[in-house]
Design a protein around this motif. Structure first.
Motif, PDB file in Angstrom:
ATOM      1  N   THR A  99       0.855  -1.189   0.000  1.00  0.00           N
ATOM      2  CA  THR A  99       0.000   0.000   0.000  1.00  0.00           C
ATOM      3  C   THR A  99       0.886   1.233   0.000  1.00  0.00           C
ATOM      4  O   THR A  99       1.746   1.388   0.866  1.00  0.00           O
ATOM      5  CB  THR A  99      -0.925   0.034   1.236  1.00  0.00           C
ATOM      6  N   TYR A 119      -3.743   1.579 -12.643  1.00  0.00           N
ATOM      7  CA  TYR A 119      -4.830   1.234 -11.723  1.00  0.00           C
ATOM      8  C   TYR A 119      -4.942   2.314 -10.657  1.00  0.00           C
ATOM      9  O   TYR A 119      -4.020   2.511  -9.867  1.00  0.00           O
ATOM     10  CB  TYR A 119      -4.565  -0.138 -11.087  1.00  0.00           C
ATOM     11  N   THR A 167       0.724   5.417   0.000  1.00  0.00           N
ATOM     12  CA  THR A 167      -0.182   6.515   0.305  1.00  0.00           C
ATOM     13  C   THR A 167       0.441   7.841  -0.122  1.00  0.00           C
ATOM     14  O   THR A 167       1.634   8.066   0.080  1.00  0.00           O
ATOM     15  CB  THR A 167      -0.466   6.565   1.825  1.00  0.00           C
ATOM     16  N   MET A 170      -4.663   9.595  -1.026  1.00  0.00           N
ATOM     17  CA  MET A 170      -4.912   8.517  -1.977  1.00  0.00           C
ATOM     18  C   MET A 170      -4.093   7.302  -1.555  1.00  0.00           C
ATOM     19  O   MET A 170      -2.918   7.434  -1.185  1.00  0.00           O
ATOM     20  CB  MET A 170      -4.506   8.933  -3.393  1.00  0.00           C
ATOM     21  N   GLU A 213      -2.895   0.262  -4.041  1.00  0.00           N
ATOM     22  CA  GLU A 213      -2.609  -1.077  -3.522  1.00  0.00           C
ATOM     23  C   GLU A 213      -2.393  -2.076  -4.634  1.00  0.00           C
ATOM     24  O   GLU A 213      -3.027  -1.999  -5.689  1.00  0.00           O
ATOM     25  CB  GLU A 213      -3.758  -1.562  -2.635  1.00  0.00           C
ATOM     26  N   GLY A 241      -6.049   4.636  -7.458  1.00  0.00           N
ATOM     27  CA  GLY A 241      -6.099   4.398  -6.026  1.00  0.00           C
ATOM     28  C   GLY A 241      -7.479   4.706  -5.474  1.00  0.00           C
ATOM     29  O   GLY A 241      -8.414   5.016  -6.220  1.00  0.00           O
ATOM     30  N   ASN A 242      -7.586   4.625  -4.177  1.00  0.00           N
ATOM     31  CA  ASN A 242      -8.828   4.934  -3.471  1.00  0.00           C
ATOM     32  C   ASN A 242      -8.595   6.120  -2.550  1.00  0.00           C
ATOM     33  O   ASN A 242      -7.591   6.167  -1.841  1.00  0.00           O
ATOM     34  CB  ASN A 242      -9.270   3.733  -2.623  1.00  0.00           C
ATOM     35  N   ARG A 243      -9.540   7.053  -2.585  1.00  0.00           N
ATOM     36  CA  ARG A 243      -9.438   8.220  -1.706  1.00  0.00           C
ATOM     37  C   ARG A 243      -9.861   7.814  -0.298  1.00  0.00           C
ATOM     38  O   ARG A 243     -10.889   7.216  -0.100  1.00  0.00           O
ATOM     39  CB  ARG A 243     -10.302   9.372  -2.209  1.00  0.00           C
ATOM     40  N   LYS A 244      -9.023   8.160   0.665  1.00  0.00           N
ATOM     41  CA  LYS A 244      -9.298   7.861   2.068  1.00  0.00           C
ATOM     42  C   LYS A 244     -10.076   9.022   2.698  1.00  0.00           C
ATOM     43  O   LYS A 244     -10.169  10.095   2.100  1.00  0.00           O
ATOM     44  CB  LYS A 244      -7.986   7.603   2.798  1.00  0.00           C
TER      45      LYS A 244
END
Length: 134
Positions: free
Chosen positions: A11, A36, A13, A46, A49, A38-41
């Motif tokens: 992961t 690919y 960040t 971001m 993974e 990422g995902n916003r936290k």
């Protein structure tokens, strides 16, 4: 570490991503040059993974493999890449940041996941990454 291969979750960040003058997709780059996202936290950072394969090479040495692992056996890394959304030139990439996978078997121990904050890392940075293992 056993003589067998094992998977480990990676992961990365970024609290902030650089602003660009053109549209680009940002994410982890695989060997087929796909990116690919990422995902916003919740805090706005971001998180990117992927899973890599760790191979025991003996004598405390390991190697990494998988669709997101680039480089030679002596210098494996993951790319965080900015791919042009509509490439008008031959250059597909706006920028790419290398995240080195520089570990020994002792460094990783029995970890099943590694994490790093790479906020502000430059494309040709050579500074070591501060990894957290779990």
């Amino acid at each position: 570490m056993s003589a067998l291969s094992r998977e480990i979750k990676v992961t990365l960040t970024c609290k902030t991503l650089p602003s660009l003058d053109e549209p680009a997709d940002v994410g982890l780059q695989d060997k087929d040059q796909n990116v690919y996202a990422g995902n916003r936290k919740r805090d706005g950072a971001m998180a990117f993974e992927c899973v890599v394969l760790v191979k025991d090479k003996g004598n405390g040495n390991i190697d990494f493999a998988g669709p997101f692992v680039h480089g030679t056996a002596a210098a494996r890394f993951i790319y965080l890449s900015w791919k042009r959304a509509a490439p008008a030139t031959a250059a597909l990439w706006v920028q790419r940041v290398k995240i080195p996978l520089a570990f020994t078997a002792a460094d990783l121990g029995d970890a099943t996941a590694i994490r790093a904050d790479i906020t502000g890392r430059r494309p040709h940075a050579s500074e070591a990454i501060a990894w957290t293992m779990s």
